[in-house]
Design a protein around this motif. Structure first.
Motif, short mmCIF file in Angstrom:
data_model
loop_
_atom_site.label_atom_id
_atom_site.label_comp_id
_atom_site.label_asym_id
_atom_site.label_seq_id
_atom_site.Cartn_x
_atom_site.Cartn_y
_atom_site.Cartn_z
N HIS A 184 0.80 -1.22 0.00
CA HIS A 184 0.00 0.00 0.00
C HIS A 184 0.84 1.28 0.00
O HIS A 184 0.30 2.36 0.21
N ARG A 214 -2.89 2.48 -3.52
CA ARG A 214 -4.00 1.68 -3.00
C ARG A 214 -5.34 2.19 -3.51
O ARG A 214 -6.28 1.41 -3.71
N ASP A 242 -6.25 -2.38 -4.79
CA ASP A 242 -5.84 -2.88 -3.49
C ASP A 242 -5.59 -4.38 -3.59
O ASP A 242 -6.52 -5.18 -3.70
N ASN A 277 -4.49 -6.21 -1.25
CA ASN A 277 -4.76 -6.86 0.04
C ASN A 277 -6.25 -7.19 0.16
O ASN A 277 -6.85 -7.06 1.22
N ARG A 278 -6.82 -7.62 -0.93
CA ARG A 278 -8.21 -8.04 -1.05
C ARG A 278 -8.27 -9.31 -1.90
O ARG A 278 -7.30 -9.67 -2.55
N HIS A 335 0.47 -10.88 -7.17
CA HIS A 335 0.34 -12.06 -6.30
C HIS A 335 1.16 -13.24 -6.82
O HIS A 335 1.68 -14.03 -6.02
N ASP A 394 4.10 -8.55 6.30
CA ASP A 394 3.29 -7.64 5.50
C ASP A 394 3.27 -6.28 6.21
O ASP A 394 2.80 -6.18 7.35
N HIS A 450 2.52 -2.25 6.83
CA HIS A 450 1.46 -1.27 6.63
C HIS A 450 1.62 -0.10 7.59
O HIS A 450 2.43 -0.15 8.53
N TYR A 472 -6.29 -9.78 3.71
CA TYR A 472 -6.32 -10.92 2.79
C TYR A 472 -4.95 -11.56 2.64
O TYR A 472 -4.81 -12.78 2.64
N ILE A 473 -3.90 -10.74 2.53
CA ILE A 473 -2.56 -11.29 2.30
C ILE A 473 -2.12 -12.14 3.47
O ILE A 473 -1.63 -13.26 3.30
N THR A 474 -2.28 -11.63 4.68
CA THR A 474 -1.89 -12.39 5.87
C THR A 474 -2.69 -13.69 5.96
O THR A 474 -2.13 -14.76 6.24
N GLN A 523 1.41 -9.46 10.02
CA GLN A 523 1.17 -8.09 9.57
C GLN A 523 1.67 -7.11 10.63
O GLN A 523 1.45 -7.31 11.83
#
Length: 296
Positions: free
Chosen positions: A31, A80, A84, A86-87, A151, A172, A174, A230-232, A246
């Protein structure tokens, strides 16, 4: 507008790698992208400052020490607000598009309802990004051209790491708004460590991260209000030798959130994170083998 036109001068993302990966860690900053395509800004009804409200500004720089430690760092250049990763790949809001969503889209998730799907509708505290509805093909183009390759690259880095070291650890990275407070205590945390409530990594990894940061004098929360996205959740599979953690950093430690300029504390925070990472990646291997999941 097409993705190819948006990213002619810069790649949508990149991997910064050491000459030789020496540790079983992969770092990810999905992000922190700060390149806003002109055509995208023209579509938006927001000014160039406001549209940055959801950006994890300079997080890639805060965690840059991962590379000389011997780990790859995957980072986004796309913002982002544009896409995004992370979805889920197709968390899309039907209200945003001129055409109906395809049957495989998830249009009913909590993240979509909050305006924060794969192609977000909102930034910050509810500011609508777009002046009018988008062609659905534009969202699908961003997903096919950037999301899926991003990804694929992340998955490849983790697979290669696990193959080489016997396990892999994804961190991850942020940031969170300055005003975030814990609901029970009202505490404003400096860091939040998320492990999907004990399911995405060996418990020693999360516990060690919390301990190391607290020893530095930081206020650290665990899983609240951010347990990992989502990534985690998607990549964290401890019983298969993949651990995902994260880390959220409070922007108030290093950023003026009105001007998006670094504060005087940036350099010290960067040094502290470098020391934190050096200690974190030195955890013993046995922490990551045959570990039971924590009870939820």
């Amino acid at each position: 507008m097409t993705v190819e036109r948006d990213f002619t001068d810069i790649q949508p993302f990149e991997v910064r790698q050491p000459s030789d990966q020496r540790i079983p860690f992969v770092f990810n900053s999905p992000h922190s992208g700060r390149f806003y395509p002109r055509a995208f800004l023209e579509q938006s009804q927001l000014d160039p400052q406001t549209i940055r409200r959801s950006e994890d500004c300079f997080v890639d720089q805060l965690f840059a020490s991962a590379v000389p430690l011997g780990a790859p760092l995957l980072l986004a250049h796309f913002p982002r607000a544009y896409l995004d990763v992370n979805r889920e790949p197709y968390e899309l809001d039907a209200k945003m598009f001129q055409e109906a969503l395809p049957s495989y889209a998830n249009g009913s998730s909590a993240r979509v309802a909050g305006g924060l799907g794969t192609v977000p509708r909102l930034v910050g505290e509810g500011q609508e990004i777009y002046a009018k509805k988008l062609p659905l093909g534009e969202a699908l183009d961003r997903i096919g051209t950037i999301y899926k390759p991003y990804h694929a690259r992340l998955s490849g880095l983790l697979s290669a790491t696990r193959q080489r070291f016997g396990y892999g650890v994804l961190v991850d990275c942020h940031s969170m708004p300055t005003g975030i407070r814990l609901p029970e205590s009202g505490m404003r945390p400096d860091f939040i460590i998320g492990d999907r409530f004990g399911t995405s990594c060996a418990p020693e990894l999360a516990n060690s991260a919390i301990h190391l940061l607290r020893e530095m004098g930081y206020l650290v929360a665990h899983n609240k209000p951010y347990a990992g996205g989502y990534i985690t959740e998607h990549y964290g599979s401890p019983l298969k030798g993949l651990h995902a953690l994260q880390i959220e950093v409070n922007r108030g430690l290093y950023l003026n959130e009105q001007s998006y300029e670094k504060k005087s504390g940036f350099d010290q925070l960067q040094r502290d994170i470098a020391q934190f990472l050096a200690d974190l990646v030195s955890l013993p291997d046995f922490y990551f083998h045959d570990q039971p999941l924590a009870a939820e």
